[in-house]
Enzyme design. Structure first.
Site: not given
Ligand code: PBG
Length: 324
Positions: A194, A247
């Protein structure tokens, strides 16, 4: 020598269909759902046209519609009314996400309910963990909190827990906590690679989770890194992740492909909020053809090697492509 003519295979729709290498399957799409406590907070999101926040009852109704269209999986994000520094809402057995899980499973036992597990929706400062006196996110205190929250999600009946915090060692801690409480069958889908991405912008409006100071670069990955993604994924698999995730999606298809070629576990990709917003913005302006662009986008995730595609387009795609 006879000229080779690849165009022979593209002549008609039936021929193209006959030789098509990859297919998007509605039963491999996951629809994210944002769940709020008060009906005054529910409703359409400005930066994500077509996407709404739901109350628990609204989410059950939405899940019913998804199931009727063949979308069998939802990814839940709980947005609590009250936030605090300790993210206490996240470990509340009657918290927003726990209640939503219970309600959806009661109404639709066959729906696969995945809960995103993170603290950023629950902390008043918007960071994904416990912040220490120096302003740093405390890894081990956060991991402990996540493991406790995971057990409350399990008690609520969740099928899959998806930790999205990027703390070190959290998959192992969550697996141990689940097993210790008898939840050996609950699946972990780890947000393994991520990245600290600008493409989460609209999500932070949806989840009220914008960090009030600093950013997430000390825990989420640096976008130019690829080898490090393989290391993160390998660690999560070692720690007990059943499914791993990359992601965001679109700018990271190389990572999806490399993960697919390197590991044997199912690979998920998250087509995030900013990617959704970009496409919807262009569609709304008439700059690109919506249906074609969405179909192409989802097919490209599958071609890159994703087994599971988490996308805000899931419902809309399923509506146009009913599959038996
Ligand atoms: C929680 C989380 C996030 C997303 C999914 N889980 C936001 C982040 O990390 O700031 C993003 C999902 C999206 O942008 O569709 N940590």
């Amino acid at each position: 020598m006879m000229p080779i003519r690849p165009r022979r295979l593209r002549r008609t729709p039936a021929l193209r269909s006959l030789v098509r290498e990859h297919h998007v399957r509605v039963d491999r799409l996951v629809q994210p759902l944002f769940i709020v406590e008060r009906s005054s907070d529910a409703g359409p999101l400005q930066s994500m046209p077509g996407i709404s926040r739901f109350t628990v009852d609204g989410a059950v109704a939405e899940a019913r519609e998804l199931a009727a269209l063949g979308v069998n999986s939802v990814l839940l994000f709980g947005i609590p009314e009250r936030k605090d520094a300790a993210a206490s809402g996240n470990v509340d057995p009657n918290g927003i996400v726990q209640r939503a899980v219970r309600a959806i499973k009661a109404a639709l036992p066959d729906m696969l309910v995945i809960a995103d597990l993170c603290n950023c929706e629950y902390t008043d400062h918007g960071h994904c963990g416990i912040v220490d006196a120096a302003g740093n996110v405390d890894n081990d205190a956060t991991v402990e909190l996540l493991a406790r929250a995971a057990v409350t999600y399990a008690r609520a009946g969740v099928d899959i827990i998806a930790p999205s915090d990027m703390m070190d060692g959290r998959v192992e801690a969550i697996r141990h906590a689940l097993d210790a409480h008898g939840f050996t069958d609950i699946t972990i889908m780890a947000y393994s690679a991520k990245y600290a991405s600008a493409f989460y912008g609209p999500f932070r409006e949806a989840a009220d989770s914008t960090p009030q100071f600093g950013d997430r670069r000390t825990y989420q990955m640096d976008p130019p890194n690829a080898r490090e993604a393989m290391r993160e994924i390998a660690l999560d698999i070692d720690e007990g992740a059943d499914i791993v995730m990359v992601k965001p999606g679109l700018p990271y298809l190389d990572i999806v492909r490399e993960a697919r070629d390197t590991f044997d576990v199912p690979i998920a990709v998250y087509n995030v909020s900013g990617e959704y917003a970009m496409l919807q913005g262009a569609i709304a302006n008439g700059w690109i053809e919506g249906d074609r662009a969405i179909d192409e986008l989802l097919a490209c995730f599958v071609r890159a090697g994703a087994d599971i595609v988490i996308t805000y387009f899931a419902k809309e795609y399923a509506r146009r492509h009913r599959q038996a």
